[in-house]
Design an enzyme around this catalytic site. Structure first.
Site, PDB file in Angstrom:
ATOM      1  N   LEU A 230      53.843  62.079 -58.893  1.00 17.39           N
ATOM      2  CA  LEU A 230      54.463  63.396 -58.986  1.00 17.39           C
ATOM      3  C   LEU A 230      55.925  63.367 -58.538  1.00 17.39           C
ATOM      4  O   LEU A 230      56.237  62.977 -57.415  1.00 17.39           O
ATOM      5  CB  LEU A 230      53.674  64.397 -58.150  1.00 17.39           C
ATOM      6  CG  LEU A 230      54.172  65.844 -58.192  1.00 17.39           C
ATOM      7  CD1 LEU A 230      54.074  66.408 -59.606  1.00 17.39           C
ATOM      8  CD2 LEU A 230      53.371  66.705 -57.215  1.00 17.39           C
ATOM      9  N   ASP A 231      56.817  63.817 -59.448  1.00 16.14           N
ATOM     10  CA  ASP A 231      58.250  63.945 -59.168  1.00 16.14           C
ATOM     11  C   ASP A 231      58.888  62.643 -58.703  1.00 16.14           C
ATOM     12  O   ASP A 231      59.860  62.651 -57.953  1.00 16.14           O
ATOM     13  CB  ASP A 231      58.496  65.045 -58.121  1.00 16.14           C
ATOM     14  CG  ASP A 231      58.182  66.419 -58.651  1.00 16.14           C
ATOM     15  OD1 ASP A 231      58.305  66.626 -59.873  1.00 16.14           O
ATOM     16  OD2 ASP A 231      57.805  67.299 -57.856  1.00 16.14           O
ATOM     17  N   GLU A 232      58.362  61.504 -59.149  1.00 14.33           N
ATOM     18  CA  GLU A 232      58.929  60.219 -58.761  1.00 14.33           C
ATOM     19  C   GLU A 232      59.234  59.342 -59.970  1.00 14.33           C
ATOM     20  O   GLU A 232      59.417  58.137 -59.835  1.00 14.33           O
ATOM     21  CB  GLU A 232      57.979  59.486 -57.804  1.00 14.33           C
ATOM     22  CG  GLU A 232      57.796  60.201 -56.465  1.00 14.33           C
ATOM     23  CD  GLU A 232      56.954  59.406 -55.488  1.00 14.33           C
ATOM     24  OE1 GLU A 232      56.746  58.202 -55.727  1.00 14.33           O
ATOM     25  OE2 GLU A 232      56.504  59.992 -54.481  1.00 14.33           O
TER      26      GLU A 232
END
Length: 287
Positions: A230-232
């Protein structure tokens, strides 16, 4: 309109790569209009990676499939991963949203004004708040509410739309749902997300209130490819705007919305113009 092509590739670095590619272009009757390259510094094992983007005019009658087939043997011999696309063709872009419309509105306006080379065949949302905005731009709106029970079915419908509409790119324009690992893998390298750059410092709800409480001096946003982490995912573009102590949380949110919209549109443009090449967990961006 003249039809030109963009060739992007990456491969292990070695002497003669540019010569091999440009020789094939010459033999195929092409004329190079623009060239950008980058060689990553060798790792400890002595290996490095080579990246290349070429804008080429092969003539009005050139067929993308025939050109790709012709370049295939060169790519195979040099262990190249390559992509060849028609430069003028708009990237068919499925946009997913929830309730906030600033990023969607910016993308639709730029598309309609001809400043962003995309075509939006559909908008998907888990709420109806932005249906009127979609109607204003005459884009089909698909309301797909998400619950724990419907999530798998909704994602299956999204993939069906991607296939049915010939979608090249999926943009999460403030779509406030976490995609499953399976969907992330299905859309690997062709789904872009936008989030405030406070992450991971200000996770969870009300990030601008958290930022205000800490007295931040910069508001930022990051556009990245979607991955199961997530969000990486690999970062494509980032933007920042300076703020100060006089700004309330609502002011920070307003500035943040502007930065998010601008950063996302730049990332979409870079992807649509084949300027982003994957480099493991990072990207090479030929701006």
């Amino acid at each position: 309109m003249t039809s030109t092509h963009v060739l992007t590739l990456s491969c292990p670095d070695r002497p003669g790569l540019v010569y091999a590619v440009t020789r094939w272009i010459h033999e195929a009757g092409g004329n190079i209009l623009d060239s950008q390259q980058y060689t990553e510094q060798p790792a400890d094992d002595g290996s490095g990676e080579f990246f290349l983007r070429l804008h080429v005019d092969f003539g009005a009658d050139a067929q993308t499939g025939d050109l790709a087939d012709g370049f295939g043997p060169v790519a195979a011999q040099l262990d190249m991963q390559f992509r060849l696309v028609e430069a003028e063709r708009p990237a068919r872009t499925l946009v997913m949203v929830s309730k906030e419309g600033h990023c969607l509105n910016d993308l639709l306006y730029r598309q309609s004004s001809g400043t962003l080379n995309i075509e939006v065949p559909a908008i998907v949302s888990n709420h109806r708040d932005l249906e009127r905005l979609a109607d204003a731009y005459d884009v089909p709106f698909h309301h797909l509410p998400v619950t724990r029970e419907t999530k798998a079915d909704v994602e299956a419908q999204v993939l069906h739309l991607v296939e049915e509409l010939g979608v090249d790119l999926v943009v999460l324009a403030r779509y406030m749902q976490i995609l499953s690992d399976d969907l992330c893998r299905s859309l690997a390298g062709r789904a872009i997300n936008i989030h405030h750059s406070f992450l991971p410092s200000f996770k969870g709800a009300r990030p601008y209130h958290q930022a205000h409480a800490r007295g931040v001096k910069l508001i930022g946003a990051t556009a990245h490819y979607v991955t199961a982490d997530l969000d990486e995912g690999p970062i494509i573009e980032q933007g920042v705007q300076r703020v100060d102590h006089r700004m309330a949380p609502a002011d920070l949110a307003r500035v943040g919305r502007d930065v998010e919209a601008q950063t996302l549109s730049r990332a979409v443009r870079l992807h649509a113009e084949s300027r982003v090449l994957m480099n493991g967990p990072r990207t090479v961006v030929f701006a």
